[in-house]
Motif scaffolding. Structure first.
Motif, PDB file in Angstrom:
ATOM      1  N   ASP A 129       1.087 -31.194 -21.167  1.00  0.00           N
ATOM      2  CA  ASP A 129       1.344 -31.991 -22.225  1.00  0.00           C
ATOM      3  C   ASP A 129       2.677 -32.072 -23.020  1.00  0.00           C
ATOM      4  O   ASP A 129       3.250 -32.962 -23.190  1.00  0.00           O
ATOM      5  N   THR A 130       3.316 -30.798 -22.738  1.00  0.00           N
ATOM      6  CA  THR A 130       4.858 -30.717 -23.127  1.00  0.00           C
ATOM      7  C   THR A 130       5.908 -31.814 -22.337  1.00  0.00           C
ATOM      8  O   THR A 130       6.564 -32.361 -22.631  1.00  0.00           O
ATOM      9  N   ILE A 131       5.508 -31.469 -20.919  1.00  0.00           N
ATOM     10  CA  ILE A 131       5.945 -32.289 -19.992  1.00  0.00           C
ATOM     11  C   ILE A 131       5.886 -33.884 -20.323  1.00  0.00           C
ATOM     12  O   ILE A 131       6.782 -34.596 -20.393  1.00  0.00           O
ATOM     13  N   LEU A 132       4.565 -34.220 -20.528  1.00  0.00           N
ATOM     14  CA  LEU A 132       4.327 -35.704 -20.819  1.00  0.00           C
ATOM     15  C   LEU A 132       5.128 -36.106 -22.235  1.00  0.00           C
ATOM     16  O   LEU A 132       5.598 -37.367 -21.923  1.00  0.00           O
ATOM     17  N   HIS A 133       4.950 -35.297 -23.202  1.00  0.00           N
ATOM     18  CA  HIS A 133       5.717 -35.714 -24.336  1.00  0.00           C
ATOM     19  C   HIS A 133       7.362 -36.020 -23.997  1.00  0.00           C
ATOM     20  O   HIS A 133       7.997 -36.941 -24.683  1.00  0.00           O
TER      21      HIS A 133
ATOM     22  N   GLN B 297       4.188 -42.305  -9.585  1.00  0.00           N
ATOM     23  CA  GLN B 297       4.248 -41.558 -10.888  1.00  0.00           C
ATOM     24  C   GLN B 297       3.745 -40.172 -10.623  1.00  0.00           C
ATOM     25  O   GLN B 297       2.413 -39.958 -10.820  1.00  0.00           O
ATOM     26  N   VAL B 298       4.270 -39.080 -10.686  1.00  0.00           N
ATOM     27  CA  VAL B 298       3.708 -37.794 -10.314  1.00  0.00           C
ATOM     28  C   VAL B 298       4.376 -36.611 -11.369  1.00  0.00           C
ATOM     29  O   VAL B 298       5.608 -36.273 -11.213  1.00  0.00           O
ATOM     30  N   VAL B 299       3.406 -36.017 -12.374  1.00  0.00           N
ATOM     31  CA  VAL B 299       3.666 -35.031 -12.865  1.00  0.00           C
ATOM     32  C   VAL B 299       2.814 -34.054 -12.535  1.00  0.00           C
ATOM     33  O   VAL B 299       1.424 -33.915 -12.644  1.00  0.00           O
ATOM     34  N   ALA B 300       3.187 -32.571 -12.052  1.00  0.00           N
ATOM     35  CA  ALA B 300       2.482 -31.652 -11.594  1.00  0.00           C
ATOM     36  C   ALA B 300       2.792 -30.331 -12.363  1.00  0.00           C
ATOM     37  O   ALA B 300       3.996 -30.151 -12.590  1.00  0.00           O
ATOM     38  N   SER B 301       1.857 -29.814 -12.728  1.00  0.00           N
ATOM     39  CA  SER B 301       2.117 -28.432 -13.462  1.00  0.00           C
ATOM     40  C   SER B 301       1.116 -27.389 -13.569  1.00  0.00           C
ATOM     41  O   SER B 301       0.099 -27.678 -12.778  1.00  0.00           O
ATOM     42  N   ASN B 302       1.578 -26.419 -14.164  1.00  0.00           N
ATOM     43  CA  ASN B 302       0.570 -25.299 -14.274  1.00  0.00           C
ATOM     44  C   ASN B 302      -0.826 -25.733 -15.137  1.00  0.00           C
ATOM     45  O   ASN B 302      -1.740 -24.840 -15.420  1.00  0.00           O
ATOM     46  N   GLY B 303      -0.707 -26.704 -15.678  1.00  0.00           N
ATOM     47  CA  GLY B 303      -1.707 -27.168 -16.735  1.00  0.00           C
ATOM     48  C   GLY B 303      -1.584 -26.859 -18.047  1.00  0.00           C
ATOM     49  O   GLY B 303      -1.585 -27.750 -19.137  1.00  0.00           O
TER      50      GLY B 303
ATOM     51  N   PHE C 248       7.312 -22.437  -9.495  1.00  0.00           N
ATOM     52  CA  PHE C 248       7.530 -23.484 -10.326  1.00  0.00           C
ATOM     53  C   PHE C 248       6.396 -23.429 -11.322  1.00  0.00           C
ATOM     54  O   PHE C 248       5.364 -22.968 -10.969  1.00  0.00           O
ATOM     55  N   ASP C 249       7.036 -23.936 -12.485  1.00  0.00           N
ATOM     56  CA  ASP C 249       5.865 -24.142 -13.397  1.00  0.00           C
ATOM     57  C   ASP C 249       5.444 -25.733 -13.649  1.00  0.00           C
ATOM     58  O   ASP C 249       4.409 -26.081 -14.086  1.00  0.00           O
ATOM     59  N   ALA C 250       6.370 -26.445 -13.048  1.00  0.00           N
ATOM     60  CA  ALA C 250       6.091 -27.990 -12.920  1.00  0.00           C
ATOM     61  C   ALA C 250       6.872 -28.566 -12.025  1.00  0.00           C
ATOM     62  O   ALA C 250       7.918 -28.100 -11.735  1.00  0.00           O
ATOM     63  N   ARG C 251       6.747 -29.817 -11.765  1.00  0.00           N
ATOM     64  CA  ARG C 251       7.301 -30.660 -10.800  1.00  0.00           C
ATOM     65  C   ARG C 251       7.360 -32.344 -10.976  1.00  0.00           C
ATOM     66  O   ARG C 251       6.226 -32.690 -11.322  1.00  0.00           O
TER      67      ARG C 251
ATOM     68  N   ALA D  35      -5.524 -24.615  -7.243  1.00  0.00           N
ATOM     69  CA  ALA D  35      -4.836 -23.520  -7.573  1.00  0.00           C
ATOM     70  C   ALA D  35      -5.033 -23.169  -9.035  1.00  0.00           C
ATOM     71  O   ALA D  35      -4.411 -22.308  -9.595  1.00  0.00           O
ATOM     72  N   GLY D  36      -5.447 -24.248  -9.774  1.00  0.00           N
ATOM     73  CA  GLY D  36      -5.675 -24.354 -11.267  1.00  0.00           C
ATOM     74  C   GLY D  36      -4.699 -25.282 -11.884  1.00  0.00           C
ATOM     75  O   GLY D  36      -4.737 -25.160 -13.175  1.00  0.00           O
ATOM     76  N   GLY D  37      -3.963 -25.885 -11.033  1.00  0.00           N
ATOM     77  CA  GLY D  37      -2.844 -26.688 -11.909  1.00  0.00           C
ATOM     78  C   GLY D  37      -3.406 -28.302 -12.059  1.00  0.00           C
ATOM     79  O   GLY D  37      -4.831 -28.401 -12.091  1.00  0.00           O
ATOM     80  N   ARG D  38      -2.433 -28.974 -12.621  1.00  0.00           N
ATOM     81  CA  ARG D  38      -3.164 -30.265 -13.384  1.00  0.00           C
ATOM     82  C   ARG D  38      -2.136 -31.459 -12.508  1.00  0.00           C
ATOM     83  O   ARG D  38      -0.704 -31.040 -12.600  1.00  0.00           O
ATOM     84  N   LEU D  39      -2.454 -32.447 -12.534  1.00  0.00           N
ATOM     85  CA  LEU D  39      -1.509 -33.777 -11.950  1.00  0.00           C
ATOM     86  C   LEU D  39      -1.940 -34.957 -12.691  1.00  0.00           C
ATOM     87  O   LEU D  39      -3.154 -35.018 -12.952  1.00  0.00           O
ATOM     88  N   SER D  40      -1.096 -35.676 -13.051  1.00  0.00           N
ATOM     89  CA  SER D  40      -1.158 -37.111 -13.602  1.00  0.00           C
ATOM     90  C   SER D  40      -0.112 -37.967 -13.432  1.00  0.00           C
ATOM     91  O   SER D  40       1.004 -37.551 -12.881  1.00  0.00           O
ATOM     92  N   ASP D  41      -0.036 -39.269 -13.678  1.00  0.00           N
ATOM     93  CA  ASP D  41       0.959 -40.058 -13.803  1.00  0.00           C
ATOM     94  C   ASP D  41       1.838 -39.641 -15.214  1.00  0.00           C
ATOM     95  O   ASP D  41       1.499 -38.945 -15.988  1.00  0.00           O
ATOM     96  N   PHE D  42       2.944 -40.648 -15.476  1.00  0.00           N
ATOM     97  CA  PHE D  42       3.658 -40.050 -16.700  1.00  0.00           C
ATOM     98  C   PHE D  42       3.236 -40.261 -17.892  1.00  0.00           C
ATOM     99  O   PHE D  42       3.665 -39.900 -18.778  1.00  0.00           O
TER     100      PHE D  42
END
Length: 259
Positions: free
Chosen positions: A253-257, A243-249, A202-205, A225-232
């Motif tokens: 920012d696109t997901i957060l938007h 709140q968990v946004v996980a992505s390839n990094g 996956f690219d994001a979760r 593994a080089g990814g990024r996690l944050s809240d919404f």
């Protein structure tokens, strides 16, 4: 072998043995399914026996360490270390003979996560990482993807049991992603799916209203593994799992938007 490597090897062994316990009950008639706080949030004897085994091994090997288990709560300790355990992440999948379901074991001190192990039972895959090291799947280094645009992104969603509170977010995510992302999936095991982002499946979760045991191990593996996690909102409260946004990094920012 230093102390962290020893504890990582210990956690990997515990996770695999817990997976064997789950398989020993699999498709049996003695799961003793019970509901927890929500009618759809269930626990089985396999969850309880897996956690009992892991906690027993920790208390025998590291008696001074604290333990936070999904099923049994906090076990106080006499040191800075605390193990964070989800003995069977994806219980509904397990009951219905659906992949994935997994064992998640993390270790943290008072400041940060130190190591994480996720054993995906269905695929017999063991993901692991430690702070300052790389991330691995069965001994092979893993890395996130470099997908940078939404229409090529493969995104995993999670719909938590607290549907009354999460429904507006879920509806918004479906509206913003369906037909616009490269693909969306609901698999049902946060720990495994974080590792799937870590290894490029996956690219994001995205999900909220989880427990810290759902995200601790997989989150560390993804970061290493080089990814990024944050809240919404892009903040660093994700270890609380509200709140968990996980992505390839790259696509984060696109997901957060969207959120």
């Amino acid at each position: 072998m230093d102390r962290i490597e020893q504890m990582l090897a210990f956690a990997r062994n515990c996770a695999k043995e817990a997976g064997k316990i789950q398989l020993s009950y699999f498709r049996g008639n003695h799961l003793h399914i019970e509901t927890k706080f929500n009618m759809h949030d269930v626990v089985t004897v396999a969850d309880k026996e897996s956690e009992r085994y892991i906690i027993g091994e920790i208390k025998r090997t590291y008696p001074e360490h604290a333990i936070l288990g999904e099923e049994s709560g906090m076990h106080a300790g006499d040191s800075e270390y605390c193990w964070v355990i989800d003995p069977l992440d994806g219980t509904s999948n397990y009951i219905h003979d659906m992949a994935p379901y997994s064992v998640s074991i993390a270790l943290r001190d008072k400041e940060e996560l130190l190591l994480g192990v996720v054993y995906e039972v269905c695929r017999n895959e063991c993901f692991y990482a430690w702070k300052g090291g790389k991330a691995y799947l069965d001994g092979k280094e893993i890395r996130v993807t470099d997908v940078a645009v939404l229409d090529k992104a493969f995104v995993a969603l999670g719909f938590p049991y607290d549907s009354d509170h999460y429904r507006p977010v879920a509806q918004k995510l479906v509206d913003r992603l369906y037909g616009y992302a490269g693909g969306t999936r609901l698999l049902g095991s946060a720990a495994a799916e974080l590792c799937y982002v870590a290894c490029g499946r996956f690219d994001a979760r995205i999900e909220g209203y989880l427990g810290p045991w759902d995200v601790a191990a997989g989150g560390l593996i993804l970061m290493q593994a080089g990814g990024r996690l944050s809240d919404f909102s892009g903040g660093d409260t994700w270890p609380s799992a509200k709140q968990v946004v996980a992505s390839n990094g790259v696509i984060h920012d696109t997901i957060l938007h969207l959120l």
